[in-house]
Enzyme design. Structure first.
Site, PDB file in Angstrom:
ATOM      1  CG  LEU A 179      32.803 -26.214  34.866  1.00 24.06           C
ATOM      2  CD1 LEU A 179      33.951 -26.251  35.723  1.00 24.06           C
ATOM      3  CD2 LEU A 179      33.892 -27.925  34.372  1.00 24.06           C
ATOM      4  CB  SER A 180      27.892 -25.355  32.584  1.00 26.02           C
ATOM      5  OG  SER A 180      29.047 -26.257  31.924  1.00 26.02           O
ATOM      6  CG  ASP A 209      42.852 -33.528  30.480  1.00 25.76           C
ATOM      7  OD1 ASP A 209      42.209 -33.378  29.337  1.00 25.76           O
ATOM      8  OD2 ASP A 209      43.994 -33.819  31.837  1.00 25.76           O
ATOM      9  NE  ARG A 252      36.925 -31.814  27.148  1.00 24.06           N
ATOM     10  CZ  ARG A 252      37.711 -30.917  27.671  1.00 24.06           C
ATOM     11  NH1 ARG A 252      38.772 -30.935  27.376  1.00 24.06           N
ATOM     12  NH2 ARG A 252      36.737 -29.396  27.936  1.00 24.06           N
ATOM     13  N   GLY A 282      15.637 -41.642   3.081  1.00 25.34           N
ATOM     14  CA  GLY A 282      14.660 -40.506   2.698  1.00 25.34           C
ATOM     15  C   GLY A 282      13.411 -40.178   3.832  1.00 25.34           C
ATOM     16  N   GLY A 283      12.032 -39.545   2.999  1.00 23.43           N
ATOM     17  CA  GLY A 283      11.136 -39.364   4.404  1.00 23.43           C
ATOM     18  C   GLY A 283      10.913 -40.647   5.306  1.00 23.43           C
ATOM     19  CD  GLU A 321      32.269 -34.784  29.736  1.00 27.77           C
ATOM     20  OE1 GLU A 321      33.812 -34.839  29.499  1.00 27.77           O
ATOM     21  OE2 GLU A 321      30.872 -35.686  30.609  1.00 27.77           O
ATOM     22  N   GLY A 322      32.200 -29.398  27.123  1.00 28.42           N
ATOM     23  CA  GLY A 322      33.949 -28.873  26.075  1.00 28.42           C
ATOM     24  C   GLY A 322      33.291 -28.674  24.741  1.00 28.42           C
TER      25      GLY A 322
HETATM   26  C1  LIG Z   1      22.536 -30.596  27.649  1.00 30.47           C
HETATM   27  C2  LIG Z   1      23.390 -30.556  27.802  1.00 30.47           C
HETATM   28  C3  LIG Z   1      23.942 -30.764  29.341  1.00 30.47           C
HETATM   29  C4  LIG Z   1      25.524 -30.366  30.178  1.00 30.47           C
HETATM   30  N1  LIG Z   1      25.882 -31.202  30.998  1.00 30.47           N
HETATM   31  C5  LIG Z   1      26.717 -30.126  31.777  1.00 30.47           C
HETATM   32  C6  LIG Z   1      26.592 -30.730  32.673  1.00 30.47           C
HETATM   33  O1  LIG Z   1      26.499 -31.682  33.708  1.00 30.47           O
HETATM   34  N2  LIG Z   1      27.772 -30.013  33.613  1.00 30.47           N
HETATM   35  C7  LIG Z   1      28.239 -29.364  33.527  1.00 30.47           C
HETATM   36  O2  LIG Z   1      29.263 -28.186  34.292  1.00 30.47           O
HETATM   37  N3  LIG Z   1      28.080 -28.543  32.048  1.00 30.47           N
HETATM   38  C8  LIG Z   1      27.144 -29.257  31.418  1.00 30.47           C
HETATM   39  N4  LIG Z   1      26.831 -28.910  30.271  1.00 30.47           N
HETATM   40  C9  LIG Z   1      27.457 -27.347  29.591  1.00 30.47           C
HETATM   41  C10 LIG Z   1      28.450 -27.691  28.207  1.00 30.47           C
HETATM   42  O3  LIG Z   1      29.383 -27.998  28.993  1.00 30.47           O
HETATM   43  C11 LIG Z   1      28.800 -25.820  27.700  1.00 30.47           C
HETATM   44  O4  LIG Z   1      27.259 -26.005  27.205  1.00 30.47           O
HETATM   45  C12 LIG Z   1      29.308 -25.983  27.395  1.00 30.47           C
HETATM   46  O5  LIG Z   1      30.646 -26.746  27.601  1.00 30.47           O
HETATM   47  C13 LIG Z   1      28.974 -24.708  26.196  1.00 30.47           C
HETATM   48  O6  LIG Z   1      29.463 -24.195  26.868  1.00 30.47           O
HETATM   49  P1  LIG Z   1      27.892 -23.140  26.182  1.00 30.47           P
HETATM   50  O7  LIG Z   1      27.102 -23.473  26.330  1.00 30.47           O
HETATM   51  O8  LIG Z   1      28.276 -21.567  27.589  1.00 30.47           O
HETATM   52  O9  LIG Z   1      29.007 -22.082  25.618  1.00 30.47           O
HETATM   53  P2  LIG Z   1      29.697 -20.730  25.069  1.00 30.47           P
HETATM   54  O10 LIG Z   1      30.739 -20.835  25.793  1.00 30.47           O
HETATM   55  O11 LIG Z   1      28.981 -19.422  25.297  1.00 30.47           O
HETATM   56  O12 LIG Z   1      30.154 -20.888  22.872  1.00 30.47           O
HETATM   57  C14 LIG Z   1      28.513 -20.647  22.398  1.00 30.47           C
HETATM   58  C15 LIG Z   1      30.392 -20.471  21.036  1.00 30.47           C
HETATM   59  O13 LIG Z   1      31.427 -19.794  20.938  1.00 30.47           O
HETATM   60  C16 LIG Z   1      32.761 -21.333  20.418  1.00 30.47           C
HETATM   61  N5  LIG Z   1      33.627 -19.846  21.501  1.00 30.47           N
HETATM   62  C17 LIG Z   1      33.899 -19.890  23.086  1.00 30.47           C
HETATM   63  N6  LIG Z   1      34.958 -19.733  23.082  1.00 30.47           N
HETATM   64  C18 LIG Z   1      35.421 -20.135  21.820  1.00 30.47           C
HETATM   65  C19 LIG Z   1      36.945 -20.211  21.342  1.00 30.47           C
HETATM   66  N7  LIG Z   1      38.374 -19.511  22.343  1.00 30.47           N
HETATM   67  N8  LIG Z   1      37.326 -19.934  20.743  1.00 30.47           N
HETATM   68  C20 LIG Z   1      36.227 -20.378  19.221  1.00 30.47           C
HETATM   69  N9  LIG Z   1      34.626 -20.746  19.892  1.00 30.47           N
HETATM   70  C21 LIG Z   1      34.818 -20.569  21.089  1.00 30.47           C
HETATM   71  C22 LIG Z   1      31.745 -22.071  21.414  1.00 30.47           C
HETATM   72  O14 LIG Z   1      32.606 -23.372  20.467  1.00 30.47           O
HETATM   73  C23 LIG Z   1      30.312 -21.595  20.159  1.00 30.47           C
HETATM   74  O15 LIG Z   1      30.434 -22.711  19.436  1.00 30.47           O
HETATM   75  C24 LIG Z   1      26.283 -29.283  29.657  1.00 30.47           C
HETATM   76  C25 LIG Z   1      24.870 -28.430  27.994  1.00 30.47           C
HETATM   77  C26 LIG Z   1      24.108 -28.943  27.992  1.00 30.47           C
HETATM   78  C27 LIG Z   1      23.351 -28.418  26.615  1.00 30.47           C
END
Ligand SMILES: Cc1cc2nc3c(=O)[nH]c(=O)nc-3n(C[C@H](O)[C@H](O)[C@H](O)COP(=O)(O)OP(=O)(O)OC[C@H]3O[C@@H](n4cnc5c(N)ncnc54)[C@H](O)[C@@H]3O)c2cc1C
Length: 381
Positions: free
Chosen positions: A125-126, A240, A243, A340-341, A364-365
């Site tokens: 998705l991402s 849903d 998570r 501790g350490g 996952e969000g």
């Molecule tokens: C190790 C790893 C494995 C993953 N595996 C998968 C996978 O298998 N499949 C997949 O599809 N994705 C995967 N992901 C992606 C993951 O779901 C995203 O990294 C995550 O959803 C956050 O997106 P972003 O990193 O672009 O952060 P951003 O969306 O850029 O967010 C940056 C910051 O802004 C905050 N933020 C953004 N919007 C808002 C808002 N409206 N209100 C308040 N705060 C906000 C966020 O909470 C965060 O603190 C993976 C990520 C990692 C690191």
């Protein structure tokens, strides 16, 4: 009164057997997997042999038909030993759930038995510029001569390269916004599919996280999951349910850390007595145990709601993931404090557990996004 809060015996037995397997065949490799950033092949083999890597697949497609609570217990127990290994059943559920929820009978017959046979299923998705705002994704799908043509790239894909199958969420008509988005099944061997180098991560180092590239990948119509334009809703509905598996990982990590810290507090002596005898340490252990139990009840309740398709699932799944992952960070940090350490170095697993727990607040969000979902779905009592 019937005991509503006691796990039925079949779940207790499942926990016992997964714990025994994890302690014998997964825990001994957890440190090496983390240190060497290598895929936990021993765990993959053991889970596959025991029928635990894709136990959620319904029996008619060769799986165990394990319900959502059973999957939570499996993931919790594997994560207690090695969180990176727990991503094997978690990713397989995440990747294949769009197919299970929205795919045709023919598609299920084709791909689910292969998943049960050990071919992993990842979820794409991402993207680099579409994380929390997943509807802004730009991976593009167009009608081709004989089906569809996929172009673009996905970022942060768990178990990319290891999995044979990928659910890919792509935009077919950006003028329609999220209603232009559809879901497809892509195979690793499809011409035009390739992978980036594994990310160098803080934790979950045993699970490869890579970019996935699609260069004019031709997909027949039988790769479309559900309706054209139904992909975004399918992707969100999937989350849903899944998570809750991230809550299960966080729960297992916290439980593991509590057990290490409790044992250590009885072994370590300072000022002529066990550090457990200091009230300051007892209060930390008490908070850890109390918070774990609260998170466990919430997570198991969410799992039952997922299984029964209850209307408040969205609230419960977001709440379980958010609460349990925040709890896991606090609990693993406190475990380090108690050691501790010795907690700060890799002789003990608690520093790895804390690094692993951090991810559960992000993927996952993020937990900011979970709080938005929770606020939009506040329960009515
Ligand atoms: C190790 C790893 C494995 C993953 N595996 C998968 C996978 O298998 N499949 C997949 O599809 N994705 C995967 N992901 C992606 C993951 O779901 C995203 O990294 C995550 O959803 C956050 O997106 P972003 O990193 O672009 O952060 P951003 O969306 O850029 O967010 C940056 C910051 O802004 C905050 N933020 C953004 N919007 C808002 C808002 N409206 N209100 C308040 N705060 C906000 C966020 O909470 C965060 O603190 C993976 C990520 C990692 C690191």
């Amino acid at each position: 009164m019937e005991n509503l809060f006691e796990l039925p015996s079949e779940y207790k037995d499942l926990r016992k057997s997964v714990r025994a397997l994890a302690e014998k065949e997964i825990a001994p490799f957890a440190q090496a997997v983390d240190e060497n950033h290598r895929f936990p092949q021993e765990a993959a083999t053991a889970l596959q042999k025991a029928g635990l890597s894709a136990a959620h697949v319904p029996t008619e497609y060769g799986g165990d038909g394990a319900d959502a609570l059973a999957i939570v217990l499996i993931i919790e127990e594997v994560a207690r030993a090695c969180a990176a290994s727990s991503l094997i059943p978690a990713v397989n559920k995440l990747g294949s759930l769009p197919l299970i929820l929205g795919g045709s009978e023919v598609q299920k017959q084709r791909w689910l038995p292969q998943l049960v046979a050990g071919k992993g299923f990842s979820y794409c998705l991402s993207e680099s510029d579409a994380g929390s705002d997943a509807s802004a994704l730009r991976t593009k799908v167009e009608r081709g001569k004989d089906g569809w043509i996929l172009n673009g790239s996905k970022k942060w894909i768990s178990n990319a390269g290891v999995s044979e199958f990928y659910t890919v969420i792509a935009q077919g008509d950006s003028s329609l916004g999220s209603k232009g988005i559809s879901a497809f099944i892509v195979e690793k061997s499809d011409p035009g599919v390739s992978f980036g180098a594994p990310e160098k991560k803080m934790g979950f180092r045993g699970s490869p996280t890579c970019e996935v590239y699609f260069d004019n990948v031709e997909l027949h119509d039988d790769r479309l999951i559900g309706e054209v334009g139904g992909g975004y809703i399918l992707a969100m509905d999937t989350l849903d349910h899944t998570r809750i598996t991230i809550a299960a990982q966080a729960l297992g990590l916290a439980q593991g850390a509590l057990e290490v810290a409790t044992k250590y507090s009885h072994e370590r002596k300072q000022f002529g007595k066990e550090i457990f005898d200091f009230q300051g340490i007892q209060f930390m252990l008490a908070d850890m145990a109390m918070n774990i139990e609260a998170a466990r009840q919430l997570t198991y309740a969410a799992a039952v709601k997922s299984e029964n398709g209850e209307t408040d699932l969205r609230f419960f799944s977001a709440a379980s993931k958010c609460f349990t992952s925040d709890m896991a960070i606090k609990t693993t940090q406190d475990a380090i404090q108690i050691l501790g350490g010795y907690g700060y170095v890799s002789d003990y697993p608690v520093e790895r557990m804390m690094r692993d727990a951090k991810l559960t607040q992000i993927y996952e969000g993020t937990n900011q996004i979970q709080r938005i979902v929770i606020a939009r779905n506040l329960p009515h009592y």
